[in-house]
Write a protein that holds these residues in place. Structure first.
Motif, PDB file in Angstrom:
ATOM      1  N   GLU A 262       0.830  -1.209   0.000  1.00 30.87           N
ATOM      2  CA  GLU A 262       0.000   0.000   0.000  1.00 30.87           C
ATOM      3  C   GLU A 262       0.864   1.258   0.000  1.00 30.87           C
ATOM      4  O   GLU A 262       0.498   2.264  -0.618  1.00 30.87           O
ATOM      5  N   LEU A 263       2.013   1.198   0.676  1.00 32.63           N
ATOM      6  CA  LEU A 263       2.901   2.358   0.733  1.00 32.63           C
ATOM      7  C   LEU A 263       3.470   2.675  -0.649  1.00 32.63           C
ATOM      8  O   LEU A 263       3.527   3.843  -1.052  1.00 32.63           O
ATOM      9  N   VAL A 264       3.888   1.641  -1.369  1.00 36.28           N
ATOM     10  CA  VAL A 264       4.429   1.843  -2.725  1.00 36.28           C
ATOM     11  C   VAL A 264       3.378   2.480  -3.618  1.00 36.28           C
ATOM     12  O   VAL A 264       3.656   3.400  -4.400  1.00 36.28           O
ATOM     13  N   GLU A 265       2.139   1.998  -3.486  1.00 35.39           N
ATOM     14  CA  GLU A 265       1.041   2.554  -4.292  1.00 35.39           C
ATOM     15  C   GLU A 265       0.818   4.029  -3.968  1.00 35.39           C
ATOM     16  O   GLU A 265       0.607   4.850  -4.879  1.00 35.39           O
ATOM     17  N   SER A 266       0.882   4.379  -2.698  1.00 35.42           N
ATOM     18  CA  SER A 266       0.619   5.763  -2.303  1.00 35.42           C
ATOM     19  C   SER A 266       1.779   6.697  -2.636  1.00 35.42           C
ATOM     20  O   SER A 266       1.608   7.916  -2.660  1.00 35.42           O
ATOM     21  N   MET A 267       2.971   6.136  -2.902  1.00 35.33           N
ATOM     22  CA  MET A 267       4.145   6.967  -3.199  1.00 35.33           C
ATOM     23  C   MET A 267       4.382   7.136  -4.699  1.00 35.33           C
ATOM     24  O   MET A 267       5.345   7.791  -5.105  1.00 35.33           O
ATOM     25  N   LYS A 268       3.510   6.559  -5.525  1.00 35.41           N
ATOM     26  CA  LYS A 268       3.720   6.607  -6.974  1.00 35.41           C
ATOM     27  C   LYS A 268       3.725   8.030  -7.523  1.00 35.41           C
ATOM     28  O   LYS A 268       4.389   8.319  -8.519  1.00 35.41           O
ATOM     29  N   ASN A 269       2.988   8.925  -6.883  1.00 34.31           N
ATOM     30  CA  ASN A 269       2.906  10.301  -7.375  1.00 34.31           C
ATOM     31  C   ASN A 269       4.095  11.156  -6.945  1.00 34.31           C
ATOM     32  O   ASN A 269       4.122  12.362  -7.220  1.00 34.31           O
ATOM     33  N   HIS A 270       5.065  10.525  -6.247  1.00 34.70           N
ATOM     34  CA  HIS A 270       6.201  11.303  -5.739  1.00 34.70           C
ATOM     35  C   HIS A 270       7.531  10.749  -6.247  1.00 34.70           C
ATOM     36  O   HIS A 270       8.566  10.941  -5.615  1.00 34.70           O
ATOM     37  N   THR A 271       7.500  10.086  -7.393  1.00 34.71           N
ATOM     38  CA  THR A 271       8.720   9.471  -7.935  1.00 34.71           C
ATOM     39  C   THR A 271       9.726  10.509  -8.416  1.00 34.71           C
ATOM     40  O   THR A 271      10.914  10.201  -8.570  1.00 34.71           O
ATOM     41  N   ASP A 272       9.278  11.735  -8.679  1.00 33.61           N
ATOM     42  CA  ASP A 272      10.193  12.776  -9.168  1.00 33.61           C
ATOM     43  C   ASP A 272      10.941  13.476  -8.033  1.00 33.61           C
ATOM     44  O   ASP A 272      11.834  14.285  -8.286  1.00 33.61           O
ATOM     45  N   GLU A 273      10.576  13.190  -6.803  1.00 27.93           N
ATOM     46  CA  GLU A 273      11.229  13.825  -5.652  1.00 27.93           C
ATOM     47  C   GLU A 273      12.674  13.337  -5.549  1.00 27.93           C
ATOM     48  O   GLU A 273      12.941  12.142  -5.497  1.00 27.93           O
ATOM     49  N   THR A 274      13.628  14.266  -5.551  1.00 22.05           N
ATOM     50  CA  THR A 274      15.047  13.901  -5.499  1.00 22.05           C
ATOM     51  C   THR A 274      15.658  14.069  -4.108  1.00 22.05           C
ATOM     52  O   THR A 274      16.724  13.525  -3.832  1.00 22.05           O
ATOM     53  N   ASP A 275      14.988  14.808  -3.256  1.00 19.91           N
ATOM     54  CA  ASP A 275      15.487  15.007  -1.894  1.00 19.91           C
ATOM     55  C   ASP A 275      15.144  13.771  -1.056  1.00 19.91           C
ATOM     56  O   ASP A 275      13.980  13.540  -0.710  1.00 19.91           O
ATOM     57  N   SER A 276      16.157  12.972  -0.736  1.00 20.08           N
ATOM     58  CA  SER A 276      15.914  11.710  -0.028  1.00 20.08           C
ATOM     59  C   SER A 276      15.333  11.940   1.360  1.00 20.08           C
ATOM     60  O   SER A 276      14.498  11.156   1.829  1.00 20.08           O
ATOM     61  N   LYS A 277      15.745  13.012   2.045  1.00 18.08           N
ATOM     62  CA  LYS A 277      15.214  13.292   3.380  1.00 18.08           C
ATOM     63  C   LYS A 277      13.729  13.629   3.308  1.00 18.08           C
ATOM     64  O   LYS A 277      12.925  13.149   4.120  1.00 18.08           O
ATOM     65  N   ALA A 278      13.352  14.457   2.335  1.00 19.99           N
ATOM     66  CA  ALA A 278      11.940  14.824   2.166  1.00 19.99           C
ATOM     67  C   ALA A 278      11.122  13.593   1.784  1.00 19.99           C
ATOM     68  O   ALA A 278       9.989  13.407   2.251  1.00 19.99           O
ATOM     69  N   LEU A 279      11.704  12.728   0.954  1.00 18.40           N
ATOM     70  CA  LEU A 279      11.002  11.516   0.519  1.00 18.40           C
ATOM     71  C   LEU A 279      10.784  10.567   1.695  1.00 18.40           C
ATOM     72  O   LEU A 279       9.708   9.979   1.847  1.00 18.40           O
ATOM     73  N   LYS A 280      11.802  10.435   2.563  1.00 14.31           N
ATOM     74  CA  LYS A 280      11.667   9.562   3.734  1.00 14.31           C
ATOM     75  C   LYS A 280      10.632  10.108   4.705  1.00 14.31           C
ATOM     76  O   LYS A 280       9.851   9.352   5.294  1.00 14.31           O
ATOM     77  N   SER A 281      10.630  11.425   4.873  1.00 12.06           N
ATOM     78  CA  SER A 281       9.647  12.042   5.766  1.00 12.06           C
ATOM     79  C   SER A 281       8.230  11.799   5.262  1.00 12.06           C
ATOM     80  O   SER A 281       7.323  11.481   6.043  1.00 12.06           O
ATOM     81  N   LEU A 282       8.042  11.920   3.962  1.00 10.24           N
ATOM     82  CA  LEU A 282       6.731  11.667   3.367  1.00 10.24           C
ATOM     83  C   LEU A 282       6.332  10.204   3.528  1.00 10.24           C
ATOM     84  O   LEU A 282       5.192   9.881   3.880  1.00 10.24           O
TER      85      LEU A 282
END
Length: 571
Positions: A262-282
């Motif tokens: 479910e997490l992978v599905e919900s993160m599909k719209n954020h694949t362009d995010e390059t900031d790893s810290k921001a991505l982990k927080s999300l």
């Protein structure tokens, strides 16, 4: 949880057929039976023809199970429900799974009865230890009474917090019940193995009897439950049950897989995010939301571990994160998803971490090379890259690597070794350091040679600290890892061919281009091929004091290696 202790087959059938679904005082609440004593549907008699569910069908989805989801499975609620084993033997099911199922059932039903098999095993003991009430029926004959006496003593020694009720039964054609609850003596708050001799004698005596009508067993059970309801009952520790259940590795993996999907599905719209810290927080925020939606009561420490691992996997480098964070580890070698080796204090050992599968490992490799603007696929199965902290990375994927996808990470040392620290460690002497300083200041060309992992780049970094601040430096590398401290430094990095076979920028081309950038010194991370010729030409055309490294075991071998690489230039 009320345990019906192991008894003979006749008694067990009588228990199920005459009482368990009929004894609740509250008409709006119901009872549920977990019969763990019998395997295979053929053994179920008339009572089990309605409202039967199989435990084996529930266990695979228990990772995300709660009272709401279980209610949907066992509806309609007005049926007499029995949960039974279809094919699996009770001893083959982890006891923490049964305990967790019971915990959820207790949120739905007033009474949860568990019928244990005849043979006491480790799983039975775990259930007995977590029970609120143990009901131990036994026959009137002396042999059965003596066996029951031994069983009650065993239960008392195992279960210090459970109430134990022995029920003495007189079996004849119509099935009558005799109970040994005279003056409620045996319904003790804590019954120990050395309960009064008088009671033991009554249990063993065929003469002591209390006869009731044909429904006496139901009456006896109802009396026991009434007494239990009126007494200060010891509650099972829900938190401990949760820990026992979720710390089971199979359960944990199932839960993690469910949330991960479910997490992978919900993160599909954020694949362009390059900031790893921001991505982990999300990813962490979304993981909390998914767990709340599942309404699963996970122990706090296990929940923290689960969230970290999921976020590392979805937005980081998975199982490599902890290895990369460990300052004692200098190199990480992944030989397929199940074999990870690390270099620690100069020794190579096998790590306990593994990737779930090859696809997961490949995803991590793709994530690493993408950070450096590179790609890896079957057309380009070999890639040199780097991590953001400067760690050197080499990846080789299938089918080139027959051992599975392979990843090698030479970690960049956050605390860069200086010349004084090398002297302190005994790597070089003070005289050697003074000589190297003089050579650098006098602009002598320098080639550092050595085998794999001997510290060539480390020494080059240290020696470069002697270069005066005012000089313009150009560094050229396959994968940038040099960390020069001089402000006037330009860093260049080679680029491999694209998937179409174009766009390559070789080290040799960068060396030639560096000559047009007005360098005082050119520093090539490593000469491997024809760029050695261009490097030597630069050293002899006004760029004295340049530096590089080569793979060679001695100074003589280094000269031979340079000759070979010059020939590779085609000159």
């Amino acid at each position: 949880m009320f345990i019906i202790a192991p008894t003979c087959d006749i008694l067990r059938r009588a228990l199920i057929a005459n009482a368990l679904s009929e004894i609740s005082n509250d008409k709006n609440s119901q009872n549920v039976i977990l019969d763990l004593s019998i395997t295979s549907p053929e053994a179920f008699w008339s009572m089990y023809k309605e409202g039967v569910k199989y435990i084996e069908d529930i266990i695979p989805v228990m990772a995300g199970l709660n009272s709401k989801t279980l209610k949907k499975y066992i509806s309609p609620m007005d049926e007499k429900l029995s949960l039974v084993l279809k094919d699996e033997d009770f001893s083959s099911i982890a006891p923490e799974k049964i305990l967790y199922l019971i915990k959820i059932l207790e949120e739905i039903y007033k009474y949860v009865f568990v019928i244990l098999p005849d043979k006491i095993n480790d799983s039975s003991v775990e259930l007995l230890k977590n029970s609120k009430l143990i009901i131990a029926p036994y026959l009137s004959d002396t042999l059965s009474a003596r066996q029951a006496l031994n069983s009650v003593g065993l239960f008392a020694s195992l279960c210090q917090t459970a109430n134990i009720v022995p029920l003495k039964l007189n079996i004849n054609r119509e099935f009558h019940c005799e109970q040994i609850m005279k003056d409620n003596v045996l319904f003790a708050k804590q019954l120990s193995a050395d309960f009064p001799i008088k009671i033991q004698e009554e249990m063993l005596s065929p003469e002591f009897s209390y006869k009731d009508n044909p429904s006496s067993f139901s009456v006896a059970l109802a009396q026991a439950l009434n007494l239990y309801d009126q007494s200060p009952a010891t509650k099972t520790n829900g938190e401990n049950i949760n820990e026992k259940y979720f710390f089971n590795e199979d359960v944990y993996k199932n839960l993690a897989a469910e949330i991960h999907k479910e997490l992978v599905e919900s993160m599909k719209n954020h694949t362009d995010e390059t900031d790893s810290k921001a991505l982990k927080s999300l990813a962490e925020t979304k993981t909390h939301e998914i767990i709340r939606k599942l309404e699963v009561d996970i122990p706090a420490d296990l929940k923290s571990r689960l969230i970290k691992e999921l976020c590392d996997d979805v937005a980081g480098l998975g199982v490599l994160e902890d290895l990369l964070d460990n300052p004692e580890i200098s190199e990480i070698m992944v030989n397929g998803s199940k074999n990870i080796f690390i270099e620690k204090a100069g020794k190579i050992i096998r790590a306990k971490e593994v990737f779930p599968n090859e696809d997961n490992l490949k995803t991590v490799i793709e994530r690493i090379v993408a950070q450096a603007g590179r790609h890896i696929d079957e057309a380009s199965p070999i890639v040199d890259s780097r991590l953001k902290d400067g760690s050197r990375v080499n990846a080789v994927i299938k089918p080139i690597s027959l051992s599975g996808h392979t990843l090698t990470i030479r970690k960049f040392m956050k605390s860069k070794l200086s010349v004084p620290s090398l002297i302190e460690a005994g790597a070089i002497s003070q005289n050697m350091a003074d000589f190297l300083r003089a050579a650098v200041v006098l602009r002598k060309n320098m080639i550092i040679s050595g085998g794999t992992g001997t510290g060539k780049t480390t020494l080059l970094n240290a020696v470069s600290s002697f270069i005066p601040e005012h000089e313009r430096l150009i560094t050229i590398e396959d994968s940038a890892e040099l960390q020069l401290q001089q402000l006037h430094t330009v860093r260049l990095e080679a680029r491999p061919k694209s998937s179409e076979g174009s766009g390559e920028i070789s080290i040799r081309r960068l060396v030639v281009n560096a000559l047009r950038m007005r360098p005082d010194r050119i520093i090539v991370g490593e000469c491997r091929s024809g760029e050695a010729l261009d490097m030597l030409q630069a050293m002899n055309t006004g760029h004295e004091g340049s530096m590089s490294t080569v793979h060679a075991n001695s100074e003589k071998d280094a000269v031979s290696r340079l000759e070979t690489m010059v020939l590779m230039s085609g000159a």
